[in-house]
Enzyme design. Sequence first.
Site, PDB file in Angstrom:
ATOM      1  N   GLY A  46      63.875 -13.597 180.665  1.00  0.00           N
ATOM      2  CA  GLY A  46      65.093 -14.207 181.188  1.00  0.00           C
ATOM      3  C   GLY A  46      66.301 -13.398 180.780  1.00  0.00           C
ATOM      4  N   GLN A  51      75.007 -11.905 178.941  1.00  0.00           N
ATOM      5  CA  GLN A  51      74.232 -10.817 178.321  1.00  0.00           C
ATOM      6  C   GLN A  51      74.468  -9.474 179.005  1.00  0.00           C
ATOM      7  OE1 GLN A  51      70.371 -13.202 178.333  1.00  0.00           O
ATOM      8  NE2 GLN A  51      70.212 -12.057 176.423  1.00  0.00           N
ATOM      9  N   CYS A  98      65.081 -13.042 172.097  1.00  0.00           N
ATOM     10  CA  CYS A  98      66.214 -12.916 173.017  1.00  0.00           C
ATOM     11  C   CYS A  98      66.573 -11.443 173.118  1.00  0.00           C
ATOM     12  CB  CYS A  98      67.400 -13.708 172.477  1.00  0.00           C
ATOM     13  SG  CYS A  98      68.878 -13.537 173.480  1.00  0.00           S
ATOM     14  N   LEU A  99      66.824 -10.967 174.338  1.00  0.00           N
ATOM     15  CA  LEU A  99      67.129  -9.544 174.530  1.00  0.00           C
ATOM     16  C   LEU A  99      68.425  -9.132 173.821  1.00  0.00           C
ATOM     17  CD1 LEU A  99      66.139  -9.104 178.292  1.00  0.00           C
ATOM     18  CD2 LEU A  99      64.850  -8.370 176.275  1.00  0.00           C
ATOM     19  N   HIS A 140      66.636 -21.814 177.419  1.00  0.00           N
ATOM     20  CA  HIS A 140      67.219 -20.702 176.654  1.00  0.00           C
ATOM     21  C   HIS A 140      68.374 -20.055 177.433  1.00  0.00           C
ATOM     22  CE1 HIS A 140      66.740 -16.965 174.035  1.00  0.00           C
ATOM     23  NE2 HIS A 140      67.507 -16.538 175.021  1.00  0.00           N
ATOM     24  N   GLU A 141      68.115 -19.757 178.711  1.00  0.00           N
ATOM     25  CA  GLU A 141      69.144 -19.079 179.512  1.00  0.00           C
ATOM     26  C   GLU A 141      70.313 -20.007 179.801  1.00  0.00           C
ATOM     27  OE1 GLU A 141      68.849 -16.019 179.503  1.00  0.00           O
ATOM     28  OE2 GLU A 141      66.724 -16.021 178.978  1.00  0.00           O
ATOM     29  N   HIS A 144      72.724 -19.996 177.027  1.00  0.00           N
ATOM     30  CA  HIS A 144      73.613 -18.819 177.005  1.00  0.00           C
ATOM     31  C   HIS A 144      74.905 -19.094 177.776  1.00  0.00           C
ATOM     32  CE1 HIS A 144      71.704 -15.462 175.003  1.00  0.00           C
ATOM     33  NE2 HIS A 144      70.565 -15.637 175.641  1.00  0.00           N
TER      34      HIS A 144
END
Length: 176
Positions: A46, A51, A98-99, A140-141, A144
């Site tokens: 994701g 991000q 997480c990226l 999760h996304e 953000h």
Amino acid sequence: MAIRNIVKDGDPILKKVCRPVTDFNDKLATLLDDMGDTMIAANGLGLAGPQVGMMRRVFVVLDQYIDEDDNEVDEIIEFVNPEILEKSEETITSFEGCLSFPGRNGLITRPAYVRAKAQDRTGEWFEIEAEGLLARAICHENDHLNGITVLDNANLFYEDMTPEQLKAVQELEDYE
Ligand code: ZN
């Protein structure tokens, strides 16, 4: 198609609340294309607007499943102005990365099932039901977009654990 830079830990943009998308134009389509490419290139499940430095309510998730013909399918689902409508009381506790926080895997409890609605890149509304990993990715996304990251959601990170905590987590995973 372009790979965008992923914003990393320490950038204040990750703590901001994103604004709704109002224009469903070519710029949005390019952003969503790039976000999909960037997520795949980074081996992520994701990726959310902030991000890649965009303070807009957009994210992409990767839905991986086996179709009726036994083929493995990787489908990118795009969410614009998403809203989580329903969360199950049943939860799953698992490690989550997480990226934007490479190498940091936090132990996070998420609903086992969610129902959400969002707009697609043309502005059309859709509803989606998700379980397990896809439900986790959507939560999760979506976090953000409200400036919430794994650092806020997890109180335990894999690399910070004492041997006793690691043992406890192992038992938890065995249980699941
Ligand atoms: Zn993330």
